[in-house]
Design a protein around this motif. Structure first.
Motif: not given
Length: 132
Positions: A81-103
């Motif tokens: 979750y934390f890493v997904g949010c970090s990617y989201l804040m940096h505009g890496h939406h695809k990677r953020a979504m993958k991590l958030l879904k897994e979380s």
């Protein structure tokens, strides 16, 4: 040493550096300790402005947790979750979504469907959908 007159960011950096130093002193060593150190290094690097380097440390932390400490599912879900949010804040939406879904999946398995962490994860995922 950390002094309060250094300002909050400088004080936070001192605290993170001290946490890394203390974790490294654990001579018994463990994979979970190594993951914790990688996570703290990630936070520290993001804090001092090295965002991409910080994300690499987060990925290292996740890799260690998933491969070596896979029974710590709640911790893994929280880091995802934390890493997904970090990617989201940096505009890496695809990677953020993958991590958030897994979380989200792991959190639902552990916590059930009616938990604040589930709602928070879904809320953050909505930002990604909104930005598309």
């Amino acid at each position: 040493e950390c002094f309060s007159d250094q300002g909050e960011i400088k004080e936070a950096i001192c605290h993170f550096e001290e946490a890394i130093r203390l974790k490294a002193l654990d001579f018994n060593g463990s994979d979970e300790r190594d993951a914790d150190i990688a996570f703290i290094e990630g936070v520290l690097n993001r804090l001092i402005g090295f965002k991409e380097k910080g994300l690499k440390f987060y990925e290292k932390c996740l890799k260690i947790l998933k491969l070596k400490v896979s029974h710590k599912r709640k911790k893994i879900a929280n880091v995802l979750y934390f890493v997904g949010c970090s990617y989201l804040m940096h505009g890496h939406h695809k990677r953020a979504m993958k991590l958030l879904k897994e979380s989200l999946q792991t959190r639902r398995e552990i916590l059930g469907c009616f938990h604040l962490d589930i709602a928070t994860t879904l809320f953050d995922m909505s930002f990604i959908h909104e930005s598309r």
